[in-house]
Design a protein around this motif. Structure first.
Motif, PDB file in Angstrom:
ATOM      1  N   LYS A 672       0.136 -56.065  17.573  1.00 10.76           N
ATOM      2  CA  LYS A 672      -1.043 -55.564  16.850  1.00 10.76           C
ATOM      3  C   LYS A 672      -2.038 -56.690  16.597  1.00 10.76           C
ATOM      4  O   LYS A 672      -3.261 -56.492  16.673  1.00 10.76           O
ATOM      5  N   ASP A 673      -1.531 -57.898  16.308  1.00  7.09           N
ATOM      6  CA  ASP A 673      -2.398 -59.050  16.025  1.00  7.09           C
ATOM      7  C   ASP A 673      -2.717 -59.871  17.265  1.00  7.09           C
ATOM      8  O   ASP A 673      -3.428 -60.870  17.170  1.00  7.09           O
ATOM      9  N   ASP A 674      -2.160 -59.487  18.426  1.00 12.43           N
ATOM     10  CA  ASP A 674      -2.357 -60.264  19.650  1.00 12.43           C
ATOM     11  C   ASP A 674      -3.738 -59.973  20.240  1.00 12.43           C
ATOM     12  O   ASP A 674      -4.163 -58.818  20.304  1.00 12.43           O
ATOM     13  N   VAL A 679      -0.884 -57.744  26.618  1.00 12.76           N
ATOM     14  CA  VAL A 679       0.291 -57.803  25.744  1.00 12.76           C
ATOM     15  C   VAL A 679       0.413 -56.497  24.963  1.00 12.76           C
ATOM     16  O   VAL A 679       1.495 -55.910  24.868  1.00 12.76           O
ATOM     17  N   LYS A 680      -0.707 -56.036  24.402  1.00 19.74           N
ATOM     18  CA  LYS A 680      -0.675 -54.780  23.654  1.00 19.74           C
ATOM     19  C   LYS A 680      -0.194 -53.634  24.545  1.00 19.74           C
ATOM     20  O   LYS A 680       0.654 -52.830  24.163  1.00 19.74           O
ATOM     21  N   ALA A 681      -0.770 -53.552  25.760  1.00 19.96           N
ATOM     22  CA  ALA A 681      -0.416 -52.463  26.671  1.00 19.96           C
ATOM     23  C   ALA A 681       1.046 -52.530  27.081  1.00 19.96           C
ATOM     24  O   ALA A 681       1.713 -51.494  27.217  1.00 19.96           O
ATOM     25  N   MET A 682       1.562 -53.743  27.279  1.00 23.40           N
ATOM     26  CA  MET A 682       2.966 -53.908  27.676  1.00 23.40           C
ATOM     27  C   MET A 682       3.897 -53.403  26.570  1.00 23.40           C
ATOM     28  O   MET A 682       4.890 -52.726  26.834  1.00 23.40           O
ATOM     29  N   VAL A 683       3.569 -53.714  25.323  1.00 19.02           N
ATOM     30  CA  VAL A 683       4.403 -53.259  24.210  1.00 19.02           C
ATOM     31  C   VAL A 683       4.279 -51.747  24.037  1.00 19.02           C
ATOM     32  O   VAL A 683       5.267 -51.056  23.760  1.00 19.02           O
ATOM     33  N   ASP A 702      -6.449 -50.359  15.787  1.00 18.10           N
ATOM     34  CA  ASP A 702      -7.694 -51.128  15.944  1.00 18.10           C
ATOM     35  C   ASP A 702      -7.749 -51.823  17.308  1.00 18.10           C
ATOM     36  O   ASP A 702      -8.350 -52.883  17.451  1.00 18.10           O
ATOM     37  N   ALA A 703      -7.082 -51.209  18.317  1.00 15.92           N
ATOM     38  CA  ALA A 703      -7.112 -51.796  19.664  1.00 15.92           C
ATOM     39  C   ALA A 703      -8.495 -51.610  20.283  1.00 15.92           C
ATOM     40  O   ALA A 703      -9.190 -50.629  20.017  1.00 15.92           O
ATOM     41  N   GLY A 704      -8.896 -52.547  21.135  1.00 15.09           N
ATOM     42  CA  GLY A 704     -10.210 -52.500  21.755  1.00 15.09           C
ATOM     43  C   GLY A 704     -10.220 -51.741  23.067  1.00 15.09           C
ATOM     44  O   GLY A 704      -9.195 -51.228  23.533  1.00 15.09           O
ATOM     45  N   ASP A 705     -11.413 -51.686  23.673  1.00 14.46           N
ATOM     46  CA  ASP A 705     -11.585 -50.958  24.930  1.00 14.46           C
ATOM     47  C   ASP A 705     -10.697 -51.509  26.034  1.00 14.46           C
ATOM     48  O   ASP A 705     -10.192 -50.746  26.880  1.00 14.46           O
ATOM     49  N   GLN A 726      -6.306 -39.929  21.820  1.00 15.68           N
ATOM     50  CA  GLN A 726      -6.660 -39.153  23.002  1.00 15.68           C
ATOM     51  C   GLN A 726      -8.146 -39.279  23.341  1.00 15.68           C
ATOM     52  O   GLN A 726      -8.527 -39.344  24.522  1.00 15.68           O
ATOM     53  N   GLN A 727      -8.989 -39.352  22.324  1.00 16.53           N
ATOM     54  CA  GLN A 727     -10.429 -39.529  22.571  1.00 16.53           C
ATOM     55  C   GLN A 727     -10.716 -40.892  23.196  1.00 16.53           C
ATOM     56  O   GLN A 727     -11.541 -41.009  24.114  1.00 16.53           O
ATOM     57  N   GLU A 728     -10.021 -41.928  22.707  1.00 17.16           N
ATOM     58  CA  GLU A 728     -10.212 -43.266  23.269  1.00 17.16           C
ATOM     59  C   GLU A 728      -9.723 -43.329  24.716  1.00 17.16           C
ATOM     60  O   GLU A 728     -10.336 -43.970  25.576  1.00 17.16           O
ATOM     61  N   LEU A 729      -8.613 -42.652  25.014  1.00 16.41           N
ATOM     62  CA  LEU A 729      -8.109 -42.617  26.391  1.00 16.41           C
ATOM     63  C   LEU A 729      -9.090 -41.897  27.314  1.00 16.41           C
ATOM     64  O   LEU A 729      -9.319 -42.322  28.451  1.00 16.41           O
TER      65      LEU A 729
END
Length: 844
Positions: A672-674, A679-683, A702-705, A726-729
């Motif tokens: 979350k803080d990375d 890294v976020k996507a892998m987790v 609070d992940a970015g684009d 789902q909206q962000e995806l």
């Protein structure tokens, strides 16, 4: 009387055809009376046959089975007629609901089949004809349904209908699926080996699979509780057929049906058998598979007992995800249950427990206001106490067991565990309770005793003991209850072993060095580690004794203990580990350290976990059955966050994949803080496979684009019901589409998008035709496997178009198709490809 001109009557030709097709016999299988014969003088013919309408020839009062949707031609055709004797023709028009259209069509079909058999199989035609394989199969399936209904009324049947989740490993692909999905595939897959940890729901899974198979109707499931079978002298097959539901099924009938696909034996509890019963089962299973190669087998076992006597596809049970936990909680206790689960999520030590079905249901079964437990042992202890305190049970137990029910159940559990079994024969059960009564009387605890049969009946009616099998015998409602009761014997032996060297050796030889006692040992550790000073000292001494015979068990014992138990032995064990462990190598000492979860070993493990070579750090992280993040120490978040990106991704993915809930919490918090979206996507990938939706939502809050752009190519998050995600995806997929993507990215998005029509097929065909297929790219091979499932024809067309358009690749066609075939296992596709290659070779 005037003739009804609105009737769609048969023509004489149709009547003659019906009579001839029936060979002038009544179509009723129970009648089959000959309907035509010469008169006594041979001059004329006597006919008592009737060409009866299956669906009435006209509407009106008494018109049976009339269908307004039929045309006059259909009503008058021979397909709507059945040849019967006069009595049966009159009977089918009576107001009896049994005579449906389907029922009469079945008569007609059976009559035709039996006449064929009478000619070609030389079977005597008549009402007493032996049943066909189809009829026997239908009887067996009905018997299986009736048998399942009996199981449904026993304590073994699961308390809720929430479908569990499994992971199926096929080639290089791990697939998560529900028990219902497994039921769909049970006749198309190889034999299955269902593996799980204690309490995860192996028996529940087999029942859910059996019920799903019955609902689908494509095969016949037969359940065999192996622990119950072990108390009998019967074969596996006889133990099934002797049940009341199968009273009309002979062994010959079973074998006749099982020569064709569709019959599946579900063998529950391989790990519950002792060595002798396991060998007996091995011989019988091997013989059945030899004699009946089409017979399907599904067997359940714990991870420690994988010596299954047949090869098959391994299926592992996954822990309950957040949604399943809430669903079970609401089914059992409504919103109060959901609040209990929420409290469990926020309580260290209990977060992991509620992912295990047995402990979740036990927790939810506790009465309102009961103290909130913190260990597996405490959950079962409080459940048993609440169970015994229920007024009706308490009165019965006091009247018959005189309050000593735990002593009786302890000794029954010790007997079963000592014999490495989960079922106790009737005679051995009587001996065990009689011996317990003698000990209590000798100790002055009671002056009168109860007859063993009466006592056992009371424990079955009012406690966690159950009848086992058709042959008189007993078992606990769940193996973990047996192990919990047996743990009291282990605890007593641990206390005695502190003062007596001979008993210390007995503890090592009879308990710590015997696999069937492992769970009982861990329950004893959890309880004694939270007891008084004497119990804590005994627990410390038992861990040292275990280290001498089975260091990995000692590590598991340490993980269940407390700091008070570790303090007096920590320095000694650290010294032993430093001598045992070879620095820089992933050896058994590493497995011990991870199993223990003690942060004191963090400095020894960190060089391996942080190693730049993924073959080293991945091996280290997977060295134990589960990775316990606590072993890395309290500064683990900062140390992991400082690792290089590739190493950091691997470490967090492994922790999220192979740890308990504490690992999910840790990996989520760090990711979350990375700042690295990879890294976020892998987790998120790992969390998605674990179905940890709550953690995914937290991580992506609070992940970015950039993170969503990576995740948009995958379909893992389609089941997340949070609108914001789902909206962000959706926005990320729109960005990717506008920016242009590689063939690989485009294909991956198509595979994970909702199914399309011919345009989608054409697009997939075009992408495959343009792709470079490299067998060394595992990701691409995995993707082709997914394409084959959704777009098999488009994949075949795309590969062939690529070969035809790029003639220079023909000489490499065998490599390209071997790569695709390796992942696809599609004989048709391979055949087409080899044909194309052969044509080119001919031209050359």
């Amino acid at each position: 009387m005037a003739k009804n001109n609105n009737r769609d009557d048969f023509s004489q030709a149709t009547k003659n055809r019906l009579a001839k097709l029936a060979r002038y016999h009544c179509n009723n299988p129970s009648c089959r009376k000959l309907t035509s014969a010469p008169t006594s003088d041979g001059a004329r013919e006597v006919n008592i046959g009737v060409a009866a309408h299956i669906c009435a020839a006209a509407p009106g009062p008494g018109a049976r089975r009339y269908r307004a949707d039929m045309s006059p031609e259909q009503r008058k055709s021979n397909t709507n007629g059945i040849w019967l004797c006069q009595d049966c023709a009159k009977a089918i028009d009576a107001a009896d609901p049994i005579f449906t259209e389907e029922f009469l069509q079945d008569w007609k079909k059976k009559h035709s089949e039996d006449m064929w058999r009478s000619i070609f199989d030389k079977v005597a035609f008549g009402p007493s004809m032996p049943p066909t394989i189809g009829e026997i199969s239908a009887r067996l399936q009905k018997a299986a349904a009736d048998d399942l209904a009996v199981f449904r009324r026993t304590p073994k049947w699961p308390g809720t209908n929430v479908s569990l989740t499994l992971t199926l490993k096929v080639k290089h692909v791990d697939e998560a699926l529900s028990t219902r999905a497994l039921a769909n595939a049970v006749t198309t897959l190889d034999d299955l080996i269902l593996v799980s940890a204690p309490g995860m729901g192996k028996t529940t899974t087999l029942f859910q699979v059996a019920e799903g198979v019955m609902e689908i109707g494509n095969c016949t499931p037969l359940i065999v509780p192996l622990g119950d079978w072990a108390t009998e002298a019967n074969t596996l097959l006889v133990s099934i057929l002797k049940r009341p539901a199968f009273s009309e099924i002979s062994e010959q009938d079973f074998r006749a049906v099982a020569t064709k696909p569709g019959v599946v034996l579900l063998l529950d509890g391989w790990n519950e058998l002792d060595a002798a019963a396991r060998e007996r089962a091995r011989v019988q299973i091997t013989a059945l598979k030899t004699e009946l190669p089409e017979l399907g087998l599904v067997i359940s076992t714990r991870r420690q007992a994988l010596d299954i006597p047949f090869s098959g596809t391994r299926v592992d049970l996954l822990p309950l995800d957040d949604e399943q936990q809430i669903e079970i909680a609401r089914a059992m206790r409504g919103e109060a249950g959901a609040q209990l689960v929420d409290q469990a999520w926020r309580t260290a030590g209990v977060r992991e427990l509620v992912t295990i079905p047995l402990y979740l249901t036990a927790l939810l079964s506790l009465p309102d206001g009961a103290p909130f437990p913190t260990t597996k042992e405490e959950v079962l202890r409080r459940f048993v106490a609440a169970h015994e305190q229920e007024a009706r049970r308490a009165a019965a137990l006091h009247a018959v067991a005189l309050g000593f029910q735990q002593d009786y159940l302890n000794n029954l559990a010790v007997f079963a565990t000592t014999t490495a079994n989960t079922a106790i024969t009737d005679s051995n059960a009587r001996k065990a309770v009689a011996e317990t009564a003698r000990i209590l009387m000798a100790d002055g605890q009671m002056t009168i005793t109860t007859q063993p049969d009466t006592l056992l009946d009371t424990l079955v009616s009012n406690h966690v003991l159950t009848r086992a099998g058709d042959t008189p015998g007993y078992s606990f409602q769940h193996q973990q209850f047996q192990e919990w009761y047996a743990s009291h014997y282990v605890e007593r032996l641990m206390l005695q072993a502190v003062r007596d060297p001979a008993l210390r050796e007995k503890l090592k030889a009879d308990v710590l060095d015997q696999r069937p006692w492992e769970e009982a040992v861990l329950f004893a550790v959890e309880r004694s580690a939270r007891g008084d000073t004497a119990h804590k000292a005994a627990c410390s001494a038992a861990i040292l004794a275990a280290f001498e015979v089975d260091p990995i068990l000692a590590g598991e014992m340490i993980s269940r203990a407390t700091d008070d138990v570790w303090a007096p032995i920590g320095a000694e064990i650290r010294s032993l580990i430093e001598k045992w462990h070879a620095p820089g190598k992933v050896d058994r000492a590493v497995r011990f350290m991870i199993a223990s979860g003690r942060p004191e070993f963090g400095d020894l493990l960190w060089p391996l976990v942080s190693h730049a070579n993924d073959q080293v750090h991945l091996h280290a992280l997977r060295a134990a059955r589960h990775f316990r993040p606590s072993v890395l120490g309290s500064d683990a978040p900062a140390r992991i966050a400082a690792l290089p990106p590739e190493t950091r991704k691997n470490v967090l993915h492994e922790i999220a994949s192979h740890s308990a809930v504490d690992g999910l919490d840790l990996a989520t918090a760090i990711a979350k803080d990375d700042s690295d979206p990879d890294v976020k996507a892998m987790v998120v990938d790992a969390l998605s496979f674990r179905r940890a939706d709550r953690h995914i939502v937290d991580l992506l809050a609070d992940a970015g684009d950039a993170t969503y752009d990576i995740l948009a190519e995958k379909g893992h998050l389609d089941d997340i019901t949070v609108d914001a995600i789902q909206q962000e995806l959706l926005r990320a997929r729109e960005r990717c589409s506008a920016a242009g993507m590689s063939h690989f990215q485009r294909l991956r998005m198509l595979v994970h998008a909702p199914p399309g029509g011919e345009e989608r097929d054409a697009e997939v065909t075009g992408i495959i035709a343009e792709m470079e297929i490299d067998r060394k790219r595992d990701g691409e091979m995995h993707l082709l496997y997914e394409v084959r499932k959704r777009y098999p024809q488009a994949l075949a067309d795309g590969l062939l178009r690529r070969l035809r358009e790029h003639r220079e690749l023909f000489y490499g066609a065998d490599n390209i198709l071997a790569a695709a075939g390796f992942a696809l296992e599609d004989d048709v596709l391979l055949g087409i490809a080899l044909e194309e290659t052969s044509r080119h070779d001919d031209r050359a």
